[in-house]
Design a protein around this motif. Structure first.
Motif, PDB file in Angstrom:
ATOM      1  N   ALA A  54      25.431  22.260  39.292  1.00 40.56           N
ATOM      2  CA  ALA A  54      25.086  22.287  37.565  1.00 40.56           C
ATOM      3  C   ALA A  54      23.516  21.846  37.367  1.00 40.56           C
ATOM      4  N   ALA A  55      23.171  20.228  37.716  1.00 40.30           N
ATOM      5  CA  ALA A  55      22.246  20.020  37.708  1.00 40.30           C
ATOM      6  C   ALA A  55      20.381  21.166  37.955  1.00 40.30           C
ATOM      7  N   ALA A  56      21.150  22.241  39.199  1.00 39.12           N
ATOM      8  CA  ALA A  56      19.955  22.480  39.658  1.00 39.12           C
ATOM      9  C   ALA A  56      19.355  23.574  38.296  1.00 39.12           C
ATOM     10  N   SER A  57      18.390  23.504  38.685  1.00 40.52           N
ATOM     11  CA  SER A  57      18.016  24.388  37.113  1.00 40.52           C
ATOM     12  C   SER A  57      16.129  24.598  37.318  1.00 40.52           C
ATOM     13  N   PRO A  58      16.267  26.465  37.989  1.00 41.61           N
ATOM     14  CA  PRO A  58      17.787  26.775  38.274  1.00 41.61           C
ATOM     15  C   PRO A  58      17.712  26.154  39.722  1.00 41.61           C
ATOM     16  N   TRP A  59      17.368  25.391  40.803  1.00 40.73           N
ATOM     17  CA  TRP A  59      17.057  25.082  42.224  1.00 40.73           C
ATOM     18  C   TRP A  59      17.834  24.310  42.384  1.00 40.73           C
ATOM     19  N   LEU A  60      17.872  23.448  43.591  1.00 37.19           N
ATOM     20  CA  LEU A  60      17.950  21.922  43.432  1.00 37.19           C
ATOM     21  C   LEU A  60      16.961  21.084  43.550  1.00 37.19           C
ATOM     22  N   THR A  61      15.788  21.393  43.144  1.00 37.20           N
ATOM     23  CA  THR A  61      14.987  20.901  43.071  1.00 37.20           C
ATOM     24  C   THR A  61      14.169  20.772  41.767  1.00 37.20           C
TER      25      THR A  61
END
Length: 210
Positions: free
Chosen positions: A145-152
């Motif tokens: 959900a926090a991926a913005s857009p990816w995990l980092t």
């Protein structure tokens, strides 16, 4: 560099799909050797490369790398021009290592244990690296959900290849509960041209059904 310098031993019905996707993201020439589960993994020639008799196994210029997460991390570091490493900030590096190892450790263990009916009972949950299946899934959902857009953050990395593959499989095979955050993250992953190329190549190598 020629394709013979980078060899992937895999099977399209295995975690080798993760390594294939990573190689497509890297963009270097490589060669694939399909290892048949009916005897191929136990063949002396393959066991000499990987004594575990497991795929995927990567051989790069004679150097052997096993374990899908390690292959992803190795390729990202060996070919930095592909841009699959995190940004050089503490926050990005922390997220990269955190979710790479979370997927390879607690997530893999929890999903496997649940599939086999071997989850640790609540009173012994502290002994298991994943604690509980429910808490593992909830933590993963928060990451997706926090991926913005990816995990980092803005940069797609090898952590997205590895952890994203686990989430995509979990949704496909229903080993992870359906969550909107998972579905949205997987949709972004599957829109990547490298994912689509790798999937097409592996699908073409699947044995005929029926």
């Amino acid at each position: 560099m020629s394709a013979d310098d980078l060899i992937l031993y895999t099977n399209p019905m295995s975690r080798g799909r993760i390594a294939r996707w990573m190689l497509e993201e890297v963009g270097q020439p490589y060669r694939v050797e399909i290892v048949d589960f009916e005897g191929g993994t136990e063949a002396p020639a393959f066991r000499a490369i990987n004594p575990m008799g497991k795929v995927p196994t990567l051989v790069h210029g004679g150097v052997v790398v096993t374990e899908a997460a390690a292959i992803c991390a190795y390729l990202a570091e060996t070919f930095p021009q592909a841009g699959l490493l995190p940004a050089p900030t503490p926050a990005a590096r922390a997220a990269y290592y955190r979710w790479m190892f979370f997927a390879a450790g607690p997530l893999e263990a929890a999903v496997t244990a649940k599939s086999l009916g071997l989850l640790a009972p609540p009173e012994r949950a502290r002994m298991a690296g994943y604690g509980s299946f429910e808490r593992t899934v909830d933590t993963l959902e928060q990451a997706a959900a926090a991926a913005s857009p990816w995990l980092t953050g803005d940069r797609f990395t090898a952590a997205d290849v590895y952890a994203g593959s686990q989430i995509a499989w979990g949704q496909m095979f229903k080993s992870l509960p359906p969550r909107p955050a998972f579905a949205a993250y997987v949709e972004r992953l599957q829109a990547r041209p490298a994912w689509q190329r790798a999937s097409a190549l592996d699908d073409a190598g699947m044995p005929p059904s029926g």
